[in-house]
Design a protein around this motif. Sequence first.
Motif, short mmCIF file in Angstrom:
data_model
loop_
_atom_site.label_atom_id
_atom_site.label_comp_id
_atom_site.label_asym_id
_atom_site.label_seq_id
_atom_site.Cartn_x
_atom_site.Cartn_y
_atom_site.Cartn_z
N ASN A 77 0.81 -1.22 0.00
CA ASN A 77 0.00 0.00 0.00
C ASN A 77 0.85 1.26 0.00
O ASN A 77 0.41 2.31 -0.50
CB ASN A 77 -0.94 0.00 1.21
CG ASN A 77 -1.98 -1.11 1.14
OD1 ASN A 77 -2.34 -1.57 0.06
ND2 ASN A 77 -2.45 -1.55 2.29
N ASN A 78 2.05 1.18 0.56
CA ASN A 78 2.93 2.35 0.61
C ASN A 78 3.80 2.49 -0.64
O ASN A 78 4.50 3.50 -0.79
CB ASN A 78 3.84 2.27 1.84
CG ASN A 78 3.07 2.41 3.14
OD1 ASN A 78 1.99 3.00 3.17
ND2 ASN A 78 3.61 1.87 4.21
N ALA A 79 3.75 1.50 -1.52
CA ALA A 79 4.56 1.55 -2.74
C ALA A 79 4.00 2.60 -3.69
O ALA A 79 2.78 2.74 -3.85
CB ALA A 79 4.59 0.19 -3.41
N GLY A 80 4.89 3.34 -4.33
CA GLY A 80 4.45 4.37 -5.26
C GLY A 80 3.90 3.81 -6.55
O GLY A 80 2.99 4.37 -7.15
N SER A 81 4.45 2.68 -7.00
CA SER A 81 4.03 2.07 -8.25
C SER A 81 3.87 0.57 -8.04
O SER A 81 4.77 -0.08 -7.50
CB SER A 81 5.06 2.34 -9.36
OG SER A 81 4.84 1.52 -10.49
N LEU A 82 2.73 0.03 -8.46
CA LEU A 82 2.50 -1.40 -8.30
C LEU A 82 3.48 -2.20 -9.13
O LEU A 82 3.99 -3.24 -8.70
CB LEU A 82 1.07 -1.74 -8.70
CG LEU A 82 0.69 -3.23 -8.61
CD1 LEU A 82 0.85 -3.74 -7.18
CD2 LEU A 82 -0.74 -3.46 -9.10
N VAL A 104 6.04 -4.97 -7.66
CA VAL A 104 6.07 -6.36 -8.11
C VAL A 104 7.49 -6.75 -8.51
O VAL A 104 7.98 -7.84 -8.18
CB VAL A 104 5.10 -6.57 -9.29
CG1 VAL A 104 5.26 -7.97 -9.87
CG2 VAL A 104 3.66 -6.36 -8.83
N LYS A 105 8.19 -5.85 -9.21
CA LYS A 105 9.58 -6.13 -9.61
C LYS A 105 10.47 -6.31 -8.39
O LYS A 105 11.35 -7.18 -8.36
CB LYS A 105 10.12 -5.00 -10.49
CG LYS A 105 9.54 -4.97 -11.90
CD LYS A 105 10.19 -3.87 -12.71
CE LYS A 105 9.66 -3.86 -14.14
NZ LYS A 105 10.30 -2.79 -14.95
N LYS A 106 10.25 -5.48 -7.37
CA LYS A 106 11.06 -5.57 -6.15
C LYS A 106 10.83 -6.90 -5.45
O LYS A 106 11.77 -7.55 -4.98
CB LYS A 106 10.71 -4.42 -5.21
CG LYS A 106 11.55 -4.40 -3.94
CD LYS A 106 11.19 -3.21 -3.07
CE LYS A 106 12.02 -3.21 -1.79
NZ LYS A 106 11.69 -2.05 -0.92
#
Length: 248
Positions: A130-135, A139-141
Amino acid sequence: VAEGKTFLSGVKQRLLSYIFRKHWSEEADQIVRIQYLKRKFYFHFQDYIDLIMWKVSRSTDQHTSFFAVYNMETTEIITFYQNSTEELYDLFEQLYDHFHAASRNSLHANFISSHSNNIYAFEQLCTIKNNAGSLSQFVKKMATSLPYTCQSQSPSPYFDLSLFRYDEKLISATDRLRHSTEHPIKFISRRQPHILKFKIKPGPETSGSDARSKRVSSFLFHPYLPLAISIQQTSFMQPTVVNIHFRR
């Protein structure tokens, strides 16, 4: 084979065959299918040829990773994902325990907490998501940790998130180097909030180390005994500190 060219490996031929047949079956109209293959398969053909094997995933010079599920008995490619595909993340979220090779006969493996079997680990994952700027970047991370190497996670019950809370930036069940601090790592009871059960100090007992030194620590926990070994390494050619921790 043309001069300067080599035969493709069997695995790569299987991979190309799978990708071609997958795109072929996605369009029924012959004319549309040809255009679709040009755009989806032939345009990226050289990229697929240049793929190299890294663990089970495959990466290119553009840092785009692909994951292939390969059946070694039938020599078939079961499925194929790019590292930013949400479908891959759904599998990662729901079937996390299938991505690492743990012995099914080992009772100790039952203590390995994951977001597939532990509500607290799942809540942590949801918070990060939820805190990620880009989904897509999130996902890559997450995909960079796949596939897990053997023995990369400790089955020690002290890492069971149903029993203890701890700072995962400093210590976790995953075996890797982490930044070390001068303060002890605290293990807080999950069932008795705010109750400190024990703490681990990976460095020397005295605080005489150079504050400018960059310190990293790694930990080795016994599968079930209250025993752990911490190894702290520092820069500037300082000696490595090895501590044995035993909970009485």
